[in-house]
Design a protein around this motif. Structure first.
Motif, PDB file in Angstrom:
ATOM      1  N   ILE A   1       0.858  -1.178   0.000  1.00  0.00           N
ATOM      2  CA  ILE A   1       0.000   0.000   0.000  1.00  0.00           C
ATOM      3  C   ILE A   1       0.895   1.228   0.000  1.00  0.00           C
ATOM      4  N   VAL A   2       0.561   2.193  -0.838  1.00  0.00           N
ATOM      5  CA  VAL A   2       1.295   3.448  -0.930  1.00  0.00           C
ATOM      6  C   VAL A   2       0.259   4.542  -1.155  1.00  0.00           C
ATOM      7  N   PHE A   3       0.309   5.593  -0.324  1.00  0.00           N
ATOM      8  CA  PHE A   3      -0.652   6.672  -0.525  1.00  0.00           C
ATOM      9  C   PHE A   3      -0.127   8.002  -0.020  1.00  0.00           C
TER      10      PHE A   3
ATOM     11  N   ILE B   1      -0.942  16.989  -5.724  1.00  0.00           N
ATOM     12  CA  ILE B   1       0.042  15.907  -5.812  1.00  0.00           C
ATOM     13  C   ILE B   1       1.147  16.377  -6.759  1.00  0.00           C
ATOM     14  N   SER B   2       2.387  16.374  -6.279  1.00  0.00           N
ATOM     15  CA  SER B   2       3.513  16.830  -7.111  1.00  0.00           C
ATOM     16  C   SER B   2       3.773  15.843  -8.246  1.00  0.00           C
ATOM     17  N   LYS B   3       4.513  16.307  -9.239  1.00  0.00           N
ATOM     18  CA  LYS B   3       4.869  15.438 -10.376  1.00  0.00           C
ATOM     19  C   LYS B   3       5.634  14.209  -9.901  1.00  0.00           C
ATOM     20  N   GLU B   4       6.553  14.404  -8.947  1.00  0.00           N
ATOM     21  CA  GLU B   4       7.351  13.285  -8.448  1.00  0.00           C
ATOM     22  C   GLU B   4       6.479  12.300  -7.666  1.00  0.00           C
ATOM     23  N   GLN B   5       5.562  12.804  -6.859  1.00  0.00           N
ATOM     24  CA  GLN B   5       4.651  11.921  -6.117  1.00  0.00           C
ATOM     25  C   GLN B   5       3.762  11.149  -7.088  1.00  0.00           C
ATOM     26  N   LYS B   6       3.267  11.830  -8.113  1.00  0.00           N
ATOM     27  CA  LYS B   6       2.435  11.172  -9.126  1.00  0.00           C
ATOM     28  C   LYS B   6       3.215  10.060  -9.817  1.00  0.00           C
ATOM     29  N   LYS B   7       4.449  10.350 -10.166  1.00  0.00           N
ATOM     30  CA  LYS B   7       5.311   9.352 -10.823  1.00  0.00           C
ATOM     31  C   LYS B   7       5.457   8.116  -9.927  1.00  0.00           C
ATOM     32  N   LYS B   8       5.738   8.336  -8.638  1.00  0.00           N
ATOM     33  CA  LYS B   8       5.920   7.219  -7.697  1.00  0.00           C
ATOM     34  C   LYS B   8       4.622   6.447  -7.504  1.00  0.00           C
ATOM     35  N   LEU B   9       3.511   7.164  -7.322  1.00  0.00           N
ATOM     36  CA  LEU B   9       2.226   6.481  -7.133  1.00  0.00           C
ATOM     37  C   LEU B   9       1.840   5.687  -8.376  1.00  0.00           C
ATOM     38  N   ASN B  10       2.087   6.234  -9.563  1.00  0.00           N
ATOM     39  CA  ASN B  10       1.825   5.502 -10.807  1.00  0.00           C
ATOM     40  C   ASN B  10       2.638   4.208 -10.857  1.00  0.00           C
ATOM     41  N   TYR B  11       3.899   4.295 -10.498  1.00  0.00           N
ATOM     42  CA  TYR B  11       4.770   3.122 -10.505  1.00  0.00           C
ATOM     43  C   TYR B  11       4.215   2.032  -9.585  1.00  0.00           C
ATOM     44  N   HIS B  12       3.848   2.403  -8.378  1.00  0.00           N
ATOM     45  CA  HIS B  12       3.309   1.428  -7.434  1.00  0.00           C
ATOM     46  C   HIS B  12       1.966   0.868  -7.922  1.00  0.00           C
TER      47      HIS B  12
ATOM     48  N   ILE C   1       0.882   0.570 -11.077  1.00  0.00           N
ATOM     49  CA  ILE C   1       1.136  -0.332 -12.204  1.00  0.00           C
ATOM     50  C   ILE C   1       1.649  -1.686 -11.715  1.00  0.00           C
ATOM     51  N   ASN C   2       2.390  -1.676 -10.610  1.00  0.00           N
ATOM     52  CA  ASN C   2       2.956  -2.910 -10.070  1.00  0.00           C
ATOM     53  C   ASN C   2       2.042  -3.610  -9.064  1.00  0.00           C
ATOM     54  N   GLY C   3       0.796  -3.170  -8.968  1.00  0.00           N
ATOM     55  CA  GLY C   3      -0.197  -3.902  -8.191  1.00  0.00           C
ATOM     56  C   GLY C   3      -0.412  -3.456  -6.755  1.00  0.00           C
ATOM     57  N   ALA C   4       0.224  -2.386  -6.336  1.00  0.00           N
ATOM     58  CA  ALA C   4       0.011  -1.905  -4.958  1.00  0.00           C
ATOM     59  C   ALA C   4      -1.350  -1.228  -4.846  1.00  0.00           C
ATOM     60  N   LEU C   5      -1.894  -1.250  -3.660  1.00  0.00           N
ATOM     61  CA  LEU C   5      -3.078  -0.456  -3.344  1.00  0.00           C
ATOM     62  C   LEU C   5      -2.577   0.982  -3.224  1.00  0.00           C
ATOM     63  N   THR C   6      -3.027   1.852  -4.113  1.00  0.00           N
ATOM     64  CA  THR C   6      -2.555   3.234  -4.126  1.00  0.00           C
ATOM     65  C   THR C   6      -3.730   4.181  -4.097  1.00  0.00           C
ATOM     66  N   GLY C   7      -3.505   5.359  -3.534  1.00  0.00           N
ATOM     67  CA  GLY C   7      -4.570   6.346  -3.487  1.00  0.00           C
ATOM     68  C   GLY C   7      -4.148   7.600  -2.768  1.00  0.00           C
ATOM     69  N   VAL C   8      -5.143   8.420  -2.468  1.00  0.00           N
ATOM     70  CA  VAL C   8      -4.932   9.668  -1.751  1.00  0.00           C
ATOM     71  C   VAL C   8      -5.944   9.714  -0.618  1.00  0.00           C
TER      72      VAL C   8
END
Length: 175
Positions: free
Chosen positions: A79-81, A96-107, A109-116
């Motif tokens: 989980i990453v949020f 959400i900053s560009k860098e945070q968006k990039k990291k959340l997208n990565y997680h 795509i790799n199957g993590a539970l992601t959100g805000v």
């Protein structure tokens, strides 16, 4: 007078953000005690540049912003949020900053539970990353209103129960 008004509002917003984070951390502690998840706050990359005699210091950020929280749910899923609070009646996608968006997208795509995890006025909600990224298509604009966030509202029994949706149609399979 305007300077003091902005300063006061800044202090109010800062306090709201701290209280919001404390409620999320209490949720993390609850999940830990119930052995449902191990979720931690990700510290900012920061370096102290100068220490003053009164105990204060000067420092600077040394890395790009990361999402606020990450961990592992029971069963092994990550989980990453990010956490964001506002006193406005809406929250902009651009918080959400560009860098945070990039990291959340990565997680994501790799199957993590992601959100805000958000607070809009008195609504606490966990917005799935796919919904957050799809605001323009979903709402016709790049922000979400307080009433729209209600669809993703979470319970707050002394902590933010961000893994337990009130709307069963969007519950993540975490338990």
């Amino acid at each position: 007078m305007e300077k003091y008004s902005r300063s006061f509002q800044s202090n109010v917003n800062n306090q709201i953000g701290k209280q919001f984070e404390e409620l999320i951390l209490a949720g993390c502690q609850y999940y830990r005690q119930k052995q449902l998840a191990e979720i931690n706050r990700i510290p900012e990359h920061f370096r102290v540049v100068k220490t003053n005699r009164d105990g204060s210091f000067s420092g600077r950020f040394t890395g790009l912003a990361q999402p606020d929280f990450s961990g592992t749910l029971q069963g092994g899923k990550s989980i990453v949020f990010e956490a964001k609070a506002t006193t406005n009646d809406h929250i902009k996608q651009s918080v959400i900053s560009k860098e945070q968006k990039k990291k959340l997208n990565y997680h994501y795509i790799n199957g993590a539970l992601t959100g805000v995890c958000i607070r809009i006025k008195n609504i606490y909600a966990f917005i799935p990353w796919s919904v957050w990224c799809d605001m323009k298509k979903r709402y016709g604009r790049l922000y979400m209103t307080e009433s729209e966030a209600k669809e993703f509202a979470v319970k707050t029994p002394g902590f933010i129960d961000f893994l337990n949706y009130q709307n069963e149609a969007i519950t993540y399979e975490t338990y």
